[in-house]
Structures are given as structure tokens and as C-alpha cells.
Scaffold this motif. Structure first.
Motif, PDB file in Angstrom:
ATOM      1  N   GLN A 165      38.405 114.343 119.415  1.00 44.97           N
ATOM      2  CA  GLN A 165      37.585 115.472 119.796  1.00 44.97           C
ATOM      3  C   GLN A 165      38.167 116.115 120.763  1.00 44.97           C
ATOM      4  N   ASP A 170      24.647 118.573 119.268  1.00 47.04           N
ATOM      5  CA  ASP A 170      23.888 117.699 119.889  1.00 47.04           C
ATOM      6  C   ASP A 170      22.837 118.262 120.744  1.00 47.04           C
ATOM      7  N   GLU A 227      29.553 128.516 129.388  1.00 47.12           N
ATOM      8  CA  GLU A 227      29.704 127.252 129.556  1.00 47.12           C
ATOM      9  C   GLU A 227      29.455 126.823 131.041  1.00 47.12           C
ATOM     10  N   ARG A 279      36.733 114.927 128.445  1.00 47.87           N
ATOM     11  CA  ARG A 279      35.706 114.023 127.912  1.00 47.87           C
ATOM     12  C   ARG A 279      36.463 113.419 126.860  1.00 47.87           C
ATOM     13  N   SER A 324      30.924 122.362 118.991  1.00 49.55           N
ATOM     14  CA  SER A 324      30.009 123.344 118.364  1.00 49.55           C
ATOM     15  C   SER A 324      30.218 124.719 119.017  1.00 49.55           C
ATOM     16  N   GLY A 367      28.367 112.178 114.834  1.00 49.04           N
ATOM     17  CA  GLY A 367      27.842 113.185 115.574  1.00 49.04           C
ATOM     18  C   GLY A 367      28.609 114.520 115.659  1.00 49.04           C
ATOM     19  N   LEU A 368      29.889 114.291 116.063  1.00 53.03           N
ATOM     20  CA  LEU A 368      30.845 115.844 115.900  1.00 53.03           C
ATOM     21  C   LEU A 368      30.835 116.364 114.439  1.00 53.03           C
ATOM     22  N   ARG A 388      35.694 111.618 123.463  1.00 55.66           N
ATOM     23  CA  ARG A 388      34.687 111.189 122.551  1.00 55.66           C
ATOM     24  C   ARG A 388      34.976 110.760 121.176  1.00 55.66           C
ATOM     25  N   ALA A 389      34.594 111.668 120.258  1.00 54.26           N
ATOM     26  CA  ALA A 389      34.621 111.337 118.912  1.00 54.26           C
ATOM     27  C   ALA A 389      36.218 111.314 118.284  1.00 54.26           C
TER      28      ALA A 389
HETATM   29  P1  RFL Z   1      28.623 118.918 123.526  1.00 56.20           P
HETATM   30  O1  RFL Z   1      30.130 118.097 123.136  1.00 56.20           O
HETATM   31  O2  RFL Z   1      27.943 117.863 124.398  1.00 56.20           O
HETATM   32  O3  RFL Z   1      28.946 120.169 124.136  1.00 56.20           O
HETATM   33  C1  RFL Z   1      27.836 120.881 124.865  1.00 56.20           C
HETATM   34  C2  RFL Z   1      28.606 121.634 125.849  1.00 56.20           C
HETATM   35  O4  RFL Z   1      27.467 122.342 126.617  1.00 56.20           O
HETATM   36  C3  RFL Z   1      27.744 122.319 127.951  1.00 56.20           C
HETATM   37  N1  RFL Z   1      26.327 122.595 128.399  1.00 56.20           N
HETATM   38  C4  RFL Z   1      25.929 123.693 128.858  1.00 56.20           C
HETATM   39  N2  RFL Z   1      26.539 124.972 129.131  1.00 56.20           N
HETATM   40  C5  RFL Z   1      25.673 125.959 129.487  1.00 56.20           C
HETATM   41  N3  RFL Z   1      24.586 125.786 130.312  1.00 56.20           N
HETATM   42  C6  RFL Z   1      24.028 124.768 130.071  1.00 56.20           C
HETATM   43  N4  RFL Z   1      22.525 124.523 130.630  1.00 56.20           N
HETATM   44  C7  RFL Z   1      24.488 123.410 129.572  1.00 56.20           C
HETATM   45  N5  RFL Z   1      24.319 122.442 129.300  1.00 56.20           N
HETATM   46  C8  RFL Z   1      25.347 121.747 128.873  1.00 56.20           C
HETATM   47  C9  RFL Z   1      28.280 121.155 128.020  1.00 56.20           C
HETATM   48  O5  RFL Z   1      29.030 121.111 129.272  1.00 56.20           O
HETATM   49  C10 RFL Z   1      28.972 121.038 126.983  1.00 56.20           C
HETATM   50  O6  RFL Z   1      30.518 121.669 127.048  1.00 56.20           O
HETATM   51  O7  RFL Z   1      27.725 119.039 122.160  1.00 56.20           O
HETATM   52  P2  RFL Z   1      28.359 119.479 120.442  1.00 56.20           P
HETATM   53  O8  RFL Z   1      29.396 120.628 120.996  1.00 56.20           O
HETATM   54  O9  RFL Z   1      27.392 119.757 119.766  1.00 56.20           O
HETATM   55  O10 RFL Z   1      29.522 118.490 120.316  1.00 56.20           O
HETATM   56  C11 RFL Z   1      28.748 117.254 119.650  1.00 56.20           C
HETATM   57  C12 RFL Z   1      29.718 116.047 119.769  1.00 56.20           C
HETATM   58  O11 RFL Z   1      30.492 116.144 121.214  1.00 56.20           O
HETATM   59  C13 RFL Z   1      29.245 114.597 119.857  1.00 56.20           C
HETATM   60  O12 RFL Z   1      28.501 114.795 118.505  1.00 56.20           O
HETATM   61  C14 RFL Z   1      30.267 113.543 119.297  1.00 56.20           C
HETATM   62  O13 RFL Z   1      30.992 113.342 120.495  1.00 56.20           O
HETATM   63  C15 RFL Z   1      29.446 112.217 119.066  1.00 56.20           C
HETATM   64  N6  RFL Z   1      30.546 111.121 118.922  1.00 56.20           N
HETATM   65  C16 RFL Z   1      31.368 110.929 117.524  1.00 56.20           C
HETATM   66  N7  RFL Z   1      31.226 111.895 116.664  1.00 56.20           N
HETATM   67  C17 RFL Z   1      31.776 112.111 115.494  1.00 56.20           C
HETATM   68  O14 RFL Z   1      31.471 112.782 114.454  1.00 56.20           O
HETATM   69  N8  RFL Z   1      32.902 111.030 115.529  1.00 56.20           N
HETATM   70  C18 RFL Z   1      32.957 109.888 116.413  1.00 56.20           C
HETATM   71  O15 RFL Z   1      33.723 109.263 116.233  1.00 56.20           O
HETATM   72  C19 RFL Z   1      32.117 109.994 117.553  1.00 56.20           C
HETATM   73  N9  RFL Z   1      32.445 109.064 118.285  1.00 56.20           N
HETATM   74  C20 RFL Z   1      30.805 110.183 119.973  1.00 56.20           C
HETATM   75  C21 RFL Z   1      31.596 109.226 119.580  1.00 56.20           C
HETATM   76  C22 RFL Z   1      30.240 110.388 121.137  1.00 56.20           C
HETATM   77  C23 RFL Z   1      30.351 109.275 122.164  1.00 56.20           C
HETATM   78  N10 RFL Z   1      29.671 109.404 123.391  1.00 56.20           N
HETATM   79  C24 RFL Z   1      30.304 109.453 124.544  1.00 56.20           C
HETATM   80  C25 RFL Z   1      28.333 109.923 123.317  1.00 56.20           C
HETATM   81  C26 RFL Z   1      32.075 108.093 120.565  1.00 56.20           C
HETATM   82  C27 RFL Z   1      31.467 108.399 121.915  1.00 56.20           C
HETATM   83  C28 RFL Z   1      31.558 107.177 122.870  1.00 56.20           C
END
Ligand code: RFL
Ligand code: PHB
Length: 387
Positions: free
Chosen positions: A101, A284, A32, A42, A13, A296-297, A44-45
Motif C-alpha cells: 500500500q 475506511d 490531507e 504508513r 481512496s 480493507g484497501l 499497511r496492506a
Molecule cells: P486511510 O489509509 O486511513 O487514509 C485516510 C487519510 O485521511 C487522512 N485524514 C484526514 N484528512 C483531513 N482531515 C481529517 N480530519 C482527516 N482525518 C484523517 C489520514 O491522515 C489519511 O491519510 O483510508 P483509505 O484511503 O480509505 O484506505 C484504506 C486502507 O488504508 C485500509 O483499508 C487498509 O490499509 C487495510 N489493510 C489491508 N487492506 C487490504 O486490502 N489488504 C491488506 O493486505 C491489508 N492489510 C490493512 C492491512 C490494515 C492494517 N492496519 C494497520 C489497520 C494490514 C494492517 C496491519
């Protein structure tokens, strides 16, 4: 230091928003908490909707995806060994892109490098200040404490970030559903068992066959929340995965050593509103869906789209987009929440479910197999609602 938009979090995002804003002439700084290598490790998606695909192209970060990603016209659903196909193209004229992702994030980092954008890693103790007045962000690193003044803050720091907590409890409403199981996922350097994804409901629990490319498979099985990764040898995973897939699929499965193995709990979560003063939440940080619908993504991307439109209009003197941001984003989010919840409910084995509830799951799957109308609804949601 001063910038127009301070972005907390360098996940998909934060990077996508930064890339789009920079290309529109709006300055950003991304903060970050982790190192770049950590973020890029990582897994993920894997499934991207057309909306995200188009945004990546618009951001100048879509070339490798267009070369190496795979467009899918449909997916398979299985129920205790029987399998049928949902043809997205036939049902709603749309497709999805299978591209990891991890690769999206790498492409965004490369695109940020290419335009000289500022991404600061290893930023500790990030704190947001004066969000209803003249906002600024502070953080620490090995050299001391730093301050960044800005017009707006975009909270893109994921579910465990600090941005959401900066909105007072009195303003925030949270909605949550925690599922009584997780997904154990493995990545293996083996050819995928099928050209398209297989979502399999089975008495032993749900299983998903996905992929990253023709040499890299991503497989998942539903496991109890009490299970630990160490409980699952590769051999045990393959045996259980095979047992949940239709026999002919199981017979074709090529196994190999896992190169990644992890367990993710399943949760639905929304925090409203997504704007407070000069702070906007994206991805997220504001909402989580169970991975069953692959949303999610893709939801993170639609938030970024609405915020990018709102902020570019703001700098042209029109605040209607940022004023409507929370409402526009949430309308789409709740539709994806509903879809992810319904697919999760239909496909998983819930501890303590009654026979009646099990029959309802069977009937839902039978409805999809029988009815083109039901498949069209699934296809429309899976491939992504329009922005
Ligand atoms: P992220 O990827 O969690 O990135 C957030 C970033 O913020 C950093 N951070 C900080 N930085 C500064 N100060 C702080 N206090 C901070 N706290 C955290 C973190 O280190 C990180 O780098 O959120 P973002 O960018 O909103 O992206 C969201 C997606 O990552 C997530 O929704 C998807 O991965 C979900 N998801 C899937 N989404 C899909 O659209 N299609 C899929 O097929 C799909 N498969 C999945 C998934 C998520 C999975 N897991 C592990 C939860 C499959 C899995 C198994
Ligand atoms: C994945 O490939 O990681 C994946 C695909 C579809 C899902 C969830 C995860 O619904």
C-alpha cells in the motif's frame, strides 16, 4: 476557492478518486491532515485484487506496480504444523498482486504531481458545511482559515476522520464487532520464508507470513490487546513466530532486525448509508475489516470505482450512479465483511473459546483441505468479487 469535488483525506481512496476524476476532466482538491512524508511512512496492506490493479492502470498509476509487483497464484493455510495450498488460479482462474500500500500511495502521489492535481497537506480542523445545500469545506493552516466551495464532498478520511461524523446520528446506523486481540506486525529486510503467503492457525495463536518483495518480508502474530510494541523484542517476535509456523517453514526462516514494528487492533465496522446529501463516504471512513482477508484497501478501491462511475455519469447528466452509490458499494462491502469475519474466526485463538468451538475451527480448515468446492469459495472471495 472552488472545485467540483472536494476530497477529504489523501490516503489511497482519496488519491485514487482524485486521479481518476482529474483524468476524466472533473476538478478536485484533496485536503490531507498530515504531511506527505507521514502518509508515506504508513506500512499497511500488501495484497491487491484484480479490480484495484486495473483501476491503478486506468488511473495512469500502474506502471511501477506492473514492473515490481508480484502476481500470486495461491496461498498456504497451516493448522498446528500441517500445511496445504489453495490454488486460486485452479479454483477460480484468478490471481492477486503482492505490492505494498505504501508503494501504491507513492505512485498515486507521483501521478497526481504529473497531472498538476491539487493536494493540500497539513490541513487542520477540516469541517464540512451545508451538505444538503451548497456544500463547502473549511480548514486552517499556519496562514489562517480557508474555504473551498464544491458540488460534492468525498469523505476519504479513514476510520478516525471527520466526514462520517458530518452525517446526523438520526440518519446513520453503525454495525460493529471488536475482536479480543490484535496483530503485531514487523517488516524486515530478509528474504520471505515462502514464495506465497502462509496463513497459520496454531494453539499459540494465529501467524501470517507475507512479503513486499524478494528482499523484504512482512510477518504478523496474533497478540492480546493488552500487549504493547515495547513488550516485544525482535528476538521474542521471531521465537513466537517460528513456534506457530510448520517446522520445515520455521527451519527455513531467515531473521533480521525489524525496520518497522506495530500493533493493529482487529475490528469489523460498517456505517450506513454511505451517502448523505452531497457527501459520499469511501473506504475506511465508512467501513473497517480485520486484515485477515486482505480486504480493507480493496474495498476502498471498489467504493472509488462506484463513486467515480457515478460522478462521471452525473456530469454527463445521469444521476442513477450517484443515487445507487450507497446501495451498490454496501452490497459488495457486506460480502467482504462476511469473508473477513469467517476467515478471522477460523484462524485465530479466541480467549475463553470452548473445546467445541476449537473443534469447529479445525473442521473448517479440514473442509478446505479436503474439498475443492470449499477452496473455490475461499479463492473467489480472496481474489475479489467482481465490481
Ligand atoms: P486511510 O489509509 O486511513 O487514509 C485516510 C487519510 O485521511 C487522512 N485524514 C484526514 N484528512 C483531513 N482531515 C481529517 N480530519 C482527516 N482525518 C484523517 C489520514 O491522515 C489519511 O491519510 O483510508 P483509505 O484511503 O480509505 O484506505 C484504506 C486502507 O488504508 C485500509 O483499508 C487498509 O490499509 C487495510 N489493510 C489491508 N487492506 C487490504 O486490502 N489488504 C491488506 O493486505 C491489508 N492489510 C490493512 C492491512 C490494515 C492494517 N492496519 C494497520 C489497520 C494490514 C494492517 C496491519
Ligand atoms: C500484508 O502483507 O501486510 C498482509 C497480507 C495479507 C493480509 C494482511 C496483511 O491478509
Amino acid at each position: 476557492m472552488r472545485t467540483q469535488v472536494a476530497i477529504i483525506g489523501g490516503g489511497p481512496s482519496g488519491l485514487l478518486l482524485s486521479q481518476l476524476l482529474n483524468r476524466a476532466g472533473i476538478s478536485t482538491v484533496v485536503l490531507e491532515r498530515k504531511s506527505r512524508d507521514y502518509v508515506l511512512a504508513r506500512i499497511r496492506a500488501g495484497v491487491l485484487e484484480t479490480g484495484l490493479v486495473n483501476l491503478l492502470r486506468e488511473a495512469g498509476a500502474g506502471a511501477r506496480m506492473d514492473r515490481e509487483g508480484h502476481l500470486h497464484d495461491g496461498c498456504h493455510l497451516a493448522q498446528n504444523g500441517r500445511m496445504f495450498r489453495v490454488d486460486f488460479k485452479e479454483a477460480c482462474g484468478k490471481q492477486v498482486m503482492v505490492y505494498g500500500q505504501t508503494e501504491v500511495t507513492r505512485d498515486l502521489y507521483d501521478a497526481q504531481d504529473a497531472i498538476g492535481a491539487t493536494v493540500i497537506h497539513d490541513a487542520e480542523d477540516v469541517a464540512l458545511h451545508d451538505l444538503t445545500g451548497s456544500p463547502y469545506v473549511t480548514w486552517t493552516d499556519a496562514t489562517g482559515t480557508h474555504r473551498l466551495d464544491c458540488d460534492f464532498v468525498a469523505g476519504c478520511d479513514g476510520f478516525h476522520g471527520v466526514s462520517r461524523q458530518a452525517i446526523p446520528d438520526t440518519v446513520r446506523t453503525e454495525f460493529e464487532k471488536v475482536y479480543p486481540f490484535g496483530w503485531l506486525g514487523i517488516l524486515s529486510r530478509t528474504p520471505p520464508v515462502e514464495d506465497e503467503l502462509i496463513y497459520a492457525a496454531h494453539d499459540r495463536g494465529f501467524a501470517l507470513a507475507s512479503m513486499r518483495n524478494p528482499q523484504l518480508s512482512r510477518y504478523y502474530i496474533q497478540v492480546p490487546l493488552t500487549d504493547k510494541v515495547e513488550d516485544w523484542s525482535d528476538e521474542a517476535f521471531w521465537t513466537e513466530f517460528r513456534a506457530r509456523m510448520p517446522e520445515d517453514v520455521a527451519a527455513r526462516l531467515v531473521t533480521g532486525p525489524s525496520i518497522e514494528k506495530s500493533i493493529a487492533p482487529l475490528r469489523s465496522f460498517v456505517s450506513e448509508p454511505m451517502r448523505w446529501g452531497k457527501l459520499f463516504l469511501c473506504g475506511d471512513a465508512a467501513h473497517i475489516v480485520p486484515p485477515t482477508g486482505a480486504k480493507g484497501l480493496n474495498l476502498a478501491a471498489s467504493d472509488v470505482h462506484y463513486l467515480y462511475e457515478g460522478l462521471t455519469a452525473h456530469y454527463r447528466g445521469d444521476d442513477r450512479g450517484i443515487d445507487a452509490y450507497s446501495q451498490r458499494a454496501l452490497a459488495r462491502i457486506w460480502q467482504a465483511m462476511r469473508f473477513s469475519w469467517s476467515l478471522t474466526t477460523m484462524m485465530h485463538r479466541f480467549p475463553g473459546a470452548t473445546d467445541y468451538e476449537r473443534r469447529m475451527q479445525d473442521a473448517d480448515l479440514a473442509l478446505l483441505e479436503r474439498s475443492a468446492t470449499a477452496r473455490a469459495l475461499l479463492a473467489e472471495n480472496y481474489t475479489g468479487l467482481p465490481y
